[in-house]
Design a protein around this motif. Structure first.
Motif, short mmCIF file in Angstrom:
data_model
loop_
_atom_site.label_atom_id
_atom_site.label_comp_id
_atom_site.label_asym_id
_atom_site.label_seq_id
_atom_site.Cartn_x
_atom_site.Cartn_y
_atom_site.Cartn_z
N ILE A 57 -12.04 11.66 2.33
CA ILE A 57 -13.04 11.30 3.31
C ILE A 57 -12.47 11.47 4.72
O ILE A 57 -11.26 11.29 4.92
CB ILE A 57 -13.52 9.85 3.06
CG1 ILE A 57 -14.81 9.56 3.81
CG2 ILE A 57 -12.42 8.85 3.40
CD1 ILE A 57 -15.51 8.30 3.32
N ASP A 58 -13.30 11.84 5.68
CA ASP A 58 -12.82 12.01 7.04
C ASP A 58 -12.95 10.69 7.81
O ASP A 58 -13.68 9.78 7.41
CB ASP A 58 -13.58 13.14 7.75
CG ASP A 58 -15.05 12.84 7.86
OD1 ASP A 58 -15.46 12.23 8.86
OD2 ASP A 58 -15.80 13.21 6.92
N ASP A 103 -29.76 5.87 5.69
CA ASP A 103 -29.21 4.75 6.47
C ASP A 103 -28.52 3.71 5.61
O ASP A 103 -27.96 2.75 6.14
CB ASP A 103 -30.32 4.07 7.28
CG ASP A 103 -30.87 4.97 8.37
OD1 ASP A 103 -30.19 5.94 8.74
OD2 ASP A 103 -31.98 4.70 8.85
N GLU A 104 -28.58 3.85 4.30
CA GLU A 104 -27.99 2.86 3.42
C GLU A 104 -26.68 3.36 2.82
O GLU A 104 -26.54 4.54 2.53
CB GLU A 104 -28.96 2.50 2.28
CG GLU A 104 -30.22 1.81 2.76
CD GLU A 104 -31.10 1.40 1.60
OE1 GLU A 104 -30.87 0.29 1.06
OE2 GLU A 104 -31.97 2.20 1.22
N VAL A 105 -25.76 2.42 2.65
CA VAL A 105 -24.46 2.74 2.08
C VAL A 105 -24.19 1.78 0.92
O VAL A 105 -24.41 0.58 1.04
CB VAL A 105 -23.34 2.61 3.14
CG1 VAL A 105 -21.97 2.79 2.52
CG2 VAL A 105 -23.54 3.60 4.26
N PHE A 106 -23.69 2.34 -0.18
CA PHE A 106 -23.36 1.55 -1.36
C PHE A 106 -21.92 1.86 -1.72
O PHE A 106 -21.55 3.03 -1.85
CB PHE A 106 -24.30 1.89 -2.52
CG PHE A 106 -25.75 1.73 -2.15
CD1 PHE A 106 -26.37 0.50 -2.27
CD2 PHE A 106 -26.47 2.80 -1.64
CE1 PHE A 106 -27.70 0.34 -1.92
CE2 PHE A 106 -27.80 2.66 -1.28
CZ PHE A 106 -28.41 1.42 -1.41
N TYR A 111 -12.88 -2.60 6.80
CA TYR A 111 -12.17 -1.59 6.01
C TYR A 111 -11.68 -2.19 4.70
O TYR A 111 -11.62 -1.52 3.69
CB TYR A 111 -10.99 -1.01 6.79
CG TYR A 111 -11.41 -0.14 7.94
CD1 TYR A 111 -12.06 1.07 7.72
CD2 TYR A 111 -11.18 -0.53 9.26
CE1 TYR A 111 -12.45 1.88 8.77
CE2 TYR A 111 -11.57 0.27 10.32
CZ TYR A 111 -12.21 1.46 10.08
OH TYR A 111 -12.63 2.25 11.11
N GLU A 112 -11.36 -3.47 4.72
CA GLU A 112 -10.88 -4.13 3.51
C GLU A 112 -11.93 -4.04 2.40
O GLU A 112 -11.58 -3.88 1.22
CB GLU A 112 -10.53 -5.59 3.79
CG GLU A 112 -9.94 -6.30 2.59
CD GLU A 112 -9.49 -7.72 2.88
OE1 GLU A 112 -8.85 -8.30 1.98
OE2 GLU A 112 -9.78 -8.23 3.97
N ALA A 113 -13.22 -4.12 2.76
CA ALA A 113 -14.29 -4.03 1.77
C ALA A 113 -14.35 -2.65 1.12
O ALA A 113 -14.93 -2.49 0.05
CB ALA A 113 -15.63 -4.36 2.42
N MET A 136 -18.04 5.11 9.98
CA MET A 136 -19.48 4.86 9.84
C MET A 136 -19.75 3.91 8.68
O MET A 136 -20.54 2.96 8.79
CB MET A 136 -20.22 6.19 9.66
CG MET A 136 -21.73 6.07 9.54
SD MET A 136 -22.39 5.74 7.89
CE MET A 136 -21.98 7.22 7.01
N ILE A 137 -19.10 4.14 7.56
CA ILE A 137 -19.30 3.28 6.39
C ILE A 137 -18.79 1.88 6.68
O ILE A 137 -19.42 0.88 6.33
CB ILE A 137 -18.62 3.89 5.14
CG1 ILE A 137 -19.31 5.21 4.77
CG2 ILE A 137 -18.67 2.92 3.97
CD1 ILE A 137 -18.60 6.00 3.68
N LYS A 138 -17.67 1.79 7.36
CA LYS A 138 -17.11 0.49 7.74
C LYS A 138 -18.10 -0.29 8.60
O LYS A 138 -18.29 -1.50 8.43
CB LYS A 138 -15.79 0.68 8.48
CG LYS A 138 -15.13 -0.62 8.91
CD LYS A 138 -15.33 -0.84 10.38
CE LYS A 138 -14.58 -2.06 10.87
NZ LYS A 138 -14.94 -2.42 12.22
N GLU A 139 -18.78 0.39 9.52
CA GLU A 139 -19.78 -0.28 10.37
C GLU A 139 -20.91 -0.85 9.53
O GLU A 139 -21.44 -1.92 9.82
CB GLU A 139 -20.33 0.68 11.43
CG GLU A 139 -19.32 1.05 12.50
CD GLU A 139 -18.74 -0.16 13.23
OE1 GLU A 139 -19.51 -1.06 13.62
OE2 GLU A 139 -17.50 -0.22 13.39
#
Length: 117
Positions: free
Chosen positions: A36-37, A97-100, A51-53, A43-46
């Motif tokens: 991953i870049d 707009d959703e991240v899983f 980042y721990e998650a 973006m996913i962290k936001e």
């Protein structure tokens, strides 16, 4: 954007991708071939809050590198995930707009529901 960051050699990732019944409108990226870049990770962290998650403490290298005995910061989690794909909790599923993140039954069901909507 519809994209799944996964590990092609992971049976769990393969099962989840199969369960989603993809229609060809989702890009798949094997994190072993192309990690991953930083922009995507940020973006996913936001979306998830930390980042721990996103960090997999189940990774074999987590213990072998002694990370389990360290007090890691958010910057450390990010650094390790960008350096080594095995530290990514997988799969990462981005549906507009959703991240899983991850492979828990609850997360997979929510992703499936969002994808089929």
């Amino acid at each position: 954007m519809k994209k799944i960051y996964h590990l092609s050699s992971c049976n769990t990732c393969q099962r989840i991708i199969s369960d989603l019944e993809l229609k060809g409108d989702v890009e798949l990226q094997d994190i072993k071939q192309e990690n991953i870049d930083e922009a995507t990770l940020d973006m996913i962290k936001e979306k998830v809050g930390s980042y721990e998650a996103l960090f997999s403490k189940r990774a074999m290298k987590y213990r072998s590198m002694g990370l389990n005995e360290m007090n890691l910061s958010e910057a450390d989690y990010k650094k390790y995930m960008l350096e080594e794909y095995t530290f990514l909790k997988r799969p990462f599923i981005i549906l507009e707009d959703e991240v899983f993140v991850g492979n828990s039954k609850k997360v997979v069901e929510a992703a499936k529901k969002a994808y089929q909507a």
